[in-house]
Scaffold this active site. Structure first.
Site: not given
Length: 376
Positions: A29, A31, A64, A106, A173, A178, A225, A323-324
């Protein structure tokens, strides 16, 4: 390119809940801020996920996604509570399924990490305790017992909404500072009731959210996660950090969720090395139950290396979440299997709000295009 097909652990099939993956390279995931002002994914988001469903049998995990308007913390992040949001997600899910891939949504609540300017309509900045992210930052209000119960119910309803939109499952998440993480970690949670004050009590919110989501949609549709060592948003600094997460992970194992996802954000402490970059202590706690996804700056070589090392230590249930590199490399699984270099990413465009730039303009490899008869 590789001369012969590899038999590497990374390329072996893996069952995740109800999904039969053809390899172990997961889209993590990330954002991206490509939703409108009402939290509806923009029309071109469908193409983004469709591009990354490039190899059949791939699991994608969405960015997310806010569970309710009260959970919102940032502008232009998608939600899952309204029918327009769900309809947009249905189209995205349909596109992914048409490519014979799988997709989990997510589920997110930001808590004290929210941008105060986004908290309109009398919404408060809330958290486990009245402890700001930074010493002079905005002060959140501690959630009441009734509000905690409502938040648990909101996660469960969001999970139902996601399954109604066609998702194969949901990821809770509980990471990166968070709301759920704000209950788990003592650096934020100063409560002395049944939601804080001990390892067991601090884990309770994450466990009860997960239990409610399982009751709503089934354990085989639920992933979780966590990010034990992440120092993002004031986390990862508590004493008893390892025992705290050992306990929480053991509870998640007992709940028999579809997978556990452990993320390592970039290590910020330059004075000492990362204590456990591959989460080996927590992999041991998880054991040989359902799959465990590891994320944290892996490239092709390090992903192959860590999955081989884990398999040699009898942990054959490990997958890698990218991810990236999945942002910059829509055909990532194909490239890794073929031995083709992954594409460099442009960090500056990760959060280019509402823009196609840095979102849809990363090319597929020439080899992938030739194999799939793309027009040149």
């Amino acid at each position: 390119m590789r001369e012969e097909p590899s038999s590497a652990q990374l390329f072996k099939p893996l069952k995740v809940g109800r999904c039969h993956l053809q390899h172990r390279m997961i889209m993590a995931p990330t954002t991206r801020f490509r939703a409108d002002g009402q939290g509806v994914p923009l029309p071109f988001v469908q193409e983004y996920y469709g591009q990354r469903a490039s190899v059949p049998g791939t699991l994608l995990i969405t960015e997310a996604t806010d569970i309710t308007p009260k959970a919102m913390g940032y502008k232009h992040v998608p939600g899952i509570w309204s029918e327009p949001q769900r309809e947009a997600w249905r189209e995205i899910v349909s596109r992914v399924h048409s490519k014979k891939c799988f997709i989990f949504c997510q589920l997110w609540a930001t808590g004290r990490a929210a941008d105060p300017d986004v908290l309109a309509d009398m919404k408060d900045l809330i958290s486990s305790s009245a402890v700001p992210v930074e010493e002079k930052g905005p002060l959140p209000r501690a959630l009441t017992e009734d509000e905690i119960q409502q938040c648990i119910a909101d996660f469960a309803q969001a999970a139902r909404n996601a399954i109604n939109a066609g998702f194969d499952g949901v990821e809770i998440h509980g990471a990166n500072g968070y709301l759920i993480d704000q209950f788990t970690q003592k650096s934020c949670n100063h409560r002395q009731d049944r939601w804080g004050g001990s390892i067991e009590n601090r884990a309770r919110f994450a466990v009860e959210v997960t239990r409610a989501v399982i009751e709503a949609v089934g354990a085989d549709r639920v992933g979780v996660k966590l990010s034990p060592y992440s120092q993002y948003l004031g986390m990862g600094t508590m004493d008893e950090l390892v025992p705290q997460f050992e306990y929480l992970i053991a509870q998640m194992r007992r709940l028999d969720v579809a997978y556990l996802h452990l993320a390592n954000s970039r290590w910020l402490d330059e004075e000492k090395p990362h204590p456990d970059p591959n989460h080996e202590v927590f992999v041991r706690v998880w054991g040989q139950s359902s799959p465990i996804l590891l994320a944290g700056g892996y490239d092709a070589a390090s992903a192959e290396k860590v999955t081989e090392q884990m398999a040699a230590a009898t942990y054959t249930n490990v997958a890698i979440a990218f991810g990236r590199y999945f942002i910059s490399t829509p055909d990532l699984p194909f490239r890794v299997m073929a031995g083709i270099q992954l594409q460099k990413y442009d960090r500056a465009s990760f959060y280019s709000t509402l823009s196609r730039e840095g979102y849809l303009d990363y090319p597929f490899s020439a080899e992938y295009m030739a194999l799939h008869n793309f027009p040149v």
